[in-house]
Design a protein around this motif. Structure first.
Motif, PDB file in Angstrom:
ATOM      1  N   GLU A  30       0.833  -1.203   0.000  1.00 36.54           N
ATOM      2  CA  GLU A  30       0.000   0.000   0.000  1.00 36.54           C
ATOM      3  C   GLU A  30       0.866   1.251   0.000  1.00 36.54           C
ATOM      4  O   GLU A  30       1.930   1.278   0.609  1.00 36.54           O
ATOM      5  CB  GLU A  30      -0.942   0.007   1.205  1.00 36.54           C
ATOM      6  CG  GLU A  30      -1.895  -1.161   1.239  1.00 36.54           C
ATOM      7  CD  GLU A  30      -2.769  -1.261   0.006  1.00 36.54           C
ATOM      8  OE1 GLU A  30      -3.401  -0.255  -0.356  1.00 36.54           O
ATOM      9  OE2 GLU A  30      -2.819  -2.347  -0.597  1.00 36.54           O
ATOM     10  N   LYS A  31       0.405   2.292  -0.657  1.00 32.69           N
ATOM     11  CA  LYS A  31       1.121   3.569  -0.736  1.00 32.69           C
ATOM     12  C   LYS A  31       0.285   4.649  -0.064  1.00 32.69           C
ATOM     13  O   LYS A  31      -0.915   4.773  -0.341  1.00 32.69           O
ATOM     14  CB  LYS A  31       1.376   3.975  -2.196  1.00 32.69           C
ATOM     15  CG  LYS A  31       2.097   2.931  -3.016  1.00 32.69           C
ATOM     16  CD  LYS A  31       3.541   2.852  -2.635  1.00 32.69           C
ATOM     17  CE  LYS A  31       4.259   1.862  -3.547  1.00 32.69           C
ATOM     18  NZ  LYS A  31       5.395   1.266  -2.949  1.00 32.69           N
ATOM     19  N   ILE A  32       0.920   5.429   0.788  1.00 29.10           N
ATOM     20  CA  ILE A  32       0.194   6.472   1.509  1.00 29.10           C
ATOM     21  C   ILE A  32      -0.437   7.477   0.552  1.00 29.10           C
ATOM     22  O   ILE A  32      -1.501   8.011   0.814  1.00 29.10           O
ATOM     23  CB  ILE A  32       1.126   7.155   2.543  1.00 29.10           C
ATOM     24  CG1 ILE A  32       0.285   7.893   3.582  1.00 29.10           C
ATOM     25  CG2 ILE A  32       2.146   8.054   1.869  1.00 29.10           C
ATOM     26  CD1 ILE A  32       1.060   8.309   4.797  1.00 29.10           C
ATOM     27  N   LYS A  33       0.177   7.692  -0.595  1.00 25.45           N
ATOM     28  CA  LYS A  33      -0.361   8.649  -1.563  1.00 25.45           C
ATOM     29  C   LYS A  33      -1.723   8.215  -2.104  1.00 25.45           C
ATOM     30  O   LYS A  33      -2.484   9.036  -2.594  1.00 25.45           O
ATOM     31  CB  LYS A  33       0.614   8.859  -2.727  1.00 25.45           C
ATOM     32  CG  LYS A  33       0.782   7.656  -3.631  1.00 25.45           C
ATOM     33  CD  LYS A  33       1.796   7.944  -4.743  1.00 25.45           C
ATOM     34  CE  LYS A  33       2.027   6.754  -5.612  1.00 25.45           C
ATOM     35  NZ  LYS A  33       0.989   6.484  -6.572  1.00 25.45           N
ATOM     36  N   SER A  42      -6.903  12.105   7.216  1.00 20.49           N
ATOM     37  CA  SER A  42      -6.152  11.631   8.374  1.00 20.49           C
ATOM     38  C   SER A  42      -6.321  10.128   8.548  1.00 20.49           C
ATOM     39  O   SER A  42      -7.183   9.509   7.928  1.00 20.49           O
ATOM     40  CB  SER A  42      -6.611  12.358   9.643  1.00 20.49           C
ATOM     41  OG  SER A  42      -7.939  12.014   9.952  1.00 20.49           O
ATOM     42  N   CYS A  43      -5.488   9.590   9.415  1.00 18.00           N
ATOM     43  CA  CYS A  43      -5.611   8.185   9.780  1.00 18.00           C
ATOM     44  C   CYS A  43      -5.142   8.032  11.215  1.00 18.00           C
ATOM     45  O   CYS A  43      -4.499   8.914  11.783  1.00 18.00           O
ATOM     46  CB  CYS A  43      -4.807   7.291   8.836  1.00 18.00           C
ATOM     47  SG  CYS A  43      -3.030   7.376   9.040  1.00 18.00           S
ATOM     48  N   ASP A  44      -5.472   6.922  11.801  1.00 18.04           N
ATOM     49  CA  ASP A  44      -4.972   6.560  13.118  1.00 18.04           C
ATOM     50  C   ASP A  44      -3.834   5.579  12.910  1.00 18.04           C
ATOM     51  O   ASP A  44      -3.972   4.614  12.156  1.00 18.04           O
ATOM     52  CB  ASP A  44      -6.063   5.906  13.960  1.00 18.04           C
ATOM     53  CG  ASP A  44      -7.181   6.870  14.271  1.00 18.04           C
ATOM     54  OD1 ASP A  44      -8.343   6.452  14.136  1.00 18.04           O
ATOM     55  OD2 ASP A  44      -6.899   8.014  14.629  1.00 18.04           O
ATOM     56  N   TYR A  45      -2.735   5.826  13.561  1.00 21.77           N
ATOM     57  CA  TYR A  45      -1.568   4.948  13.484  1.00 21.77           C
ATOM     58  C   TYR A  45      -1.348   4.365  14.870  1.00 21.77           C
ATOM     59  O   TYR A  45      -1.254   5.112  15.850  1.00 21.77           O
ATOM     60  CB  TYR A  45      -0.347   5.749  13.025  1.00 21.77           C
ATOM     61  CG  TYR A  45       0.952   4.993  13.124  1.00 21.77           C
ATOM     62  CD1 TYR A  45       1.204   3.901  12.294  1.00 21.77           C
ATOM     63  CD2 TYR A  45       1.925   5.354  14.049  1.00 21.77           C
ATOM     64  CE1 TYR A  45       2.394   3.199  12.390  1.00 21.77           C
ATOM     65  CE2 TYR A  45       3.117   4.667  14.144  1.00 21.77           C
ATOM     66  CZ  TYR A  45       3.346   3.587  13.316  1.00 21.77           C
ATOM     67  OH  TYR A  45       4.512   2.887  13.403  1.00 21.77           O
ATOM     68  N   VAL A  57      -2.452  10.844  12.320  1.00 25.38           N
ATOM     69  CA  VAL A  57      -1.613  11.357  11.243  1.00 25.38           C
ATOM     70  C   VAL A  57      -2.523  12.147  10.321  1.00 25.38           C
ATOM     71  O   VAL A  57      -3.533  11.627   9.853  1.00 25.38           O
ATOM     72  CB  VAL A  57      -0.928  10.208  10.467  1.00 25.38           C
ATOM     73  CG1 VAL A  57      -0.086  10.751   9.328  1.00 25.38           C
ATOM     74  CG2 VAL A  57      -0.096   9.351  11.410  1.00 25.38           C
ATOM     75  N   GLU A  58      -2.175  13.415  10.093  1.00 21.23           N
ATOM     76  CA  GLU A  58      -3.040  14.278   9.293  1.00 21.23           C
ATOM     77  C   GLU A  58      -2.235  14.911   8.164  1.00 21.23           C
ATOM     78  O   GLU A  58      -1.108  15.372   8.365  1.00 21.23           O
ATOM     79  CB  GLU A  58      -3.635  15.373  10.172  1.00 21.23           C
ATOM     80  CG  GLU A  58      -4.627  16.255   9.443  1.00 21.23           C
ATOM     81  CD  GLU A  58      -5.310  17.228  10.377  1.00 21.23           C
ATOM     82  OE1 GLU A  58      -6.206  16.790  11.121  1.00 21.23           O
ATOM     83  OE2 GLU A  58      -4.926  18.402  10.382  1.00 21.23           O
ATOM     84  N   PHE A  59      -2.832  14.929   6.992  1.00 24.07           N
ATOM     85  CA  PHE A  59      -2.242  15.560   5.815  1.00 24.07           C
ATOM     86  C   PHE A  59      -2.445  17.061   5.969  1.00 24.07           C
ATOM     87  O   PHE A  59      -3.559  17.554   5.932  1.00 24.07           O
ATOM     88  CB  PHE A  59      -2.941  15.021   4.569  1.00 24.07           C
ATOM     89  CG  PHE A  59      -2.421  15.546   3.255  1.00 24.07           C
ATOM     90  CD1 PHE A  59      -1.247  16.254   3.152  1.00 24.07           C
ATOM     91  CD2 PHE A  59      -3.135  15.307   2.093  1.00 24.07           C
ATOM     92  CE1 PHE A  59      -0.784  16.717   1.936  1.00 24.07           C
ATOM     93  CE2 PHE A  59      -2.687  15.769   0.863  1.00 24.07           C
ATOM     94  CZ  PHE A  59      -1.505  16.475   0.793  1.00 24.07           C
ATOM     95  N   GLU A  60      -1.354  17.804   6.166  1.00 22.19           N
ATOM     96  CA  GLU A  60      -1.451  19.239   6.406  1.00 22.19           C
ATOM     97  C   GLU A  60      -1.286  20.065   5.143  1.00 22.19           C
ATOM     98  O   GLU A  60      -2.031  21.007   4.930  1.00 22.19           O
ATOM     99  CB  GLU A  60      -0.402  19.677   7.426  1.00 22.19           C
ATOM    100  CG  GLU A  60      -0.661  19.129   8.808  1.00 22.19           C
ATOM    101  CD  GLU A  60       0.366  19.609   9.810  1.00 22.19           C
ATOM    102  OE1 GLU A  60       1.425  20.166   9.414  1.00 22.19           O
ATOM    103  OE2 GLU A  60       0.123  19.426  11.009  1.00 22.19           O
TER     104      GLU A  60
END
Length: 142
Positions: A30-33, A42-45, A57-60
């Motif tokens: 899997e690729k985060i992009k 966002s996601c929970d890690y 984790v949030e894409f700022e």
């Protein structure tokens, strides 16, 4: 876990295995992009299932790529990383409480264990280390 905005729909990415890996997509494929498209996605890690450290984790923002830099990089942070095997949130809270109280019976043990260098309020970007995932996987197989 990646929720894509709908808390009822989770995508689980990690290390599939026979015990806990049902429905888990391989972290190697899997690729985060493919999941972070818009600012505020966002996601929970979850790190260390024994201690259960949960991170959001949030894409700022998107920053221009610098051809002279090696990626990934850490741009900033807050506070020090808890010491390894500190017992999750409860153990870490206890550690912080002890370090604030030099009269505590465990104070000297904790200061010696951390060599007197642990400051929970200090973030040092030089302490951030990114591992090579392929090397990590090879080392696990040995």
């Amino acid at each position: 876990f990646i929720s894509n905005g709908n808390m009822d729909e989770h995508i689980r990415i990690g290390q599939p295995d026979n015990e806990f890996g049902v429905g888990v997509l391989s972290e190697r494929k899997e690729k985060i992009k493919d999941y972070f498209h818009n600012v505020k996605d966002s996601c929970d890690y979850i790190y260390d299932f024994g201690d259960d450290w949960h991170h959001k984790v949030e894409f700022e923002k998107v920053i221009p790529k610098d051809e002279n830099r090696q990626y990934p990089i850490c741009l900033s942070g807050k506070r020090a990383c808890p010491p390894e095997n500190s017992g999750g949130i409860g153990g870490y809270s206890e550690l912080l409480s002890i370090l604030k109280n030099p009269g505590h019976e465990e104070y000297l043990n904790y200061v010696e264990l951390k060599e007197g260098n642990f400051n929970p309020e200090q973030f040092n970007i030089k302490d951030v280390i990114f591992c090579d995932p392929e090397k990590e996987w090879k080392d696990r197989l040995i």
